[in-house]
Design a protein around this motif. Structure first.
Motif, short mmCIF file in Angstrom:
data_model
loop_
_atom_site.label_atom_id
_atom_site.label_comp_id
_atom_site.label_asym_id
_atom_site.label_seq_id
_atom_site.Cartn_x
_atom_site.Cartn_y
_atom_site.Cartn_z
N MET A 207 29.50 31.32 42.18
CA MET A 207 30.47 31.34 43.27
C MET A 207 30.63 29.93 43.83
N LYS B 158 42.38 32.60 43.33
CA LYS B 158 42.56 34.04 43.55
C LYS B 158 42.44 34.37 45.04
N HIS B 159 41.50 33.76 45.70
CA HIS B 159 41.28 34.02 47.13
C HIS B 159 42.49 33.62 47.96
N GLN C 33 38.42 31.15 41.15
CA GLN C 33 38.04 32.07 42.23
C GLN C 33 38.71 31.67 43.54
#
Length: 230
Positions: free
Chosen positions: A26, A64-65, A61
């Motif tokens: 992450m 996408k967020h 990521q």
């Protein structure tokens, strides 16, 4: 060229290695603190501004967020991380001409909105940079004796190991001369040193709290800071 900033660069491309296993799968800007990602804590400060977020490590990521967030663009650093100076230079086509805010995404804030404090103290006629500062005793998670000395007229100088003020990762900067820097990846310290030498780098104090969330311990510290501010 506009004299007032209307866009903000959010730095979110780093590997977050100091976070250890938390960033194995992450990116650090998506780590939750008090039920909200670090990136969203930073974006909370940017209301009314166009936002540009640079991305590299696990950037999909972050993309996408942010995919449904209006007025926010991504500056991809595909090959390697460009650091703060190179990242800002690469994002300038998205940010536009003139001064811009920059904001780190690995901290939380209490007190007045840091970008509003900067805007209220920005005088572009005599400034090329205005950095948000605080004494180390007022903030959480800062290691060191301080980054800058603040003169009575608001100009800053390097502390060079002497007791000084901490830079809180928020500023307004006119990136004059950034195109002439030879390196592709470089720190904004290069520009700051030029501006300090020319007497055009200034600082302003943040009257609230701040916590660095660069290490795992910073998560609990930041949550305690935010809880005390409710």
């Amino acid at each position: 060229m506009r004299n007032q900033p209307d866009a903000v660069m959010l730095f979110a491309a780093g590997f977050g290695t100091r976070m250890g296993h938390l960033t194995a799968a992450m990116p650090k800007p998506l780590i939750p603190v008090a039920g909200k990602t670090l990136l969203d804590h930073a974006l909370d400060q940017t209301a009314g501004l166009r936002s540009v977020v640079n991305v590299h490590y696990l950037g999909d990521q972050i993309a996408k967020h942010l995919e449904n967030r209006a007025n926010t663009a991504l500056s991809w650093e595909r090959d390697y991380i460009l650091e703060t100076g190179g990242g800002l230079r690469a994002a300038l086509p998205l940010l536009g001409d003139g001064p811009v805010f920059t904001l780190n995404t690995d901290a939380v804030w209490t007190g007045p909105n840091p970008l509003k404090t900067l805007r209220n103290n920005w005088y572009g006629v005599r400034m090329d940079a205005l950095l948000l500062l605080a004494p180390p005793s007022q903030i959480t998670g800062f290691a060191g004796s301080g980054d800058f000395i603040l003169a009575p007229d608001g100009r800053i100088a390097r502390a060079n190991g002497a007791p000084g003020l901490a830079y809180l990762g928020a500023q307004i900067i006119l990136p004059r001369g950034i195109e002439s820097i030879a390196q592709k990846a470089f720190s904004l310290n290069i520009l700051w040193d030029q501006m300090i030498a020319e007497g055009r780098a200034f600082g302003v104090m943040h009257p609230g709290g701040w916590c660095d969330v660069g290490r795992p311990a910073g998560i609990t510290q930041a949550e305690s800071l935010l809880a005390a501010d409710v």
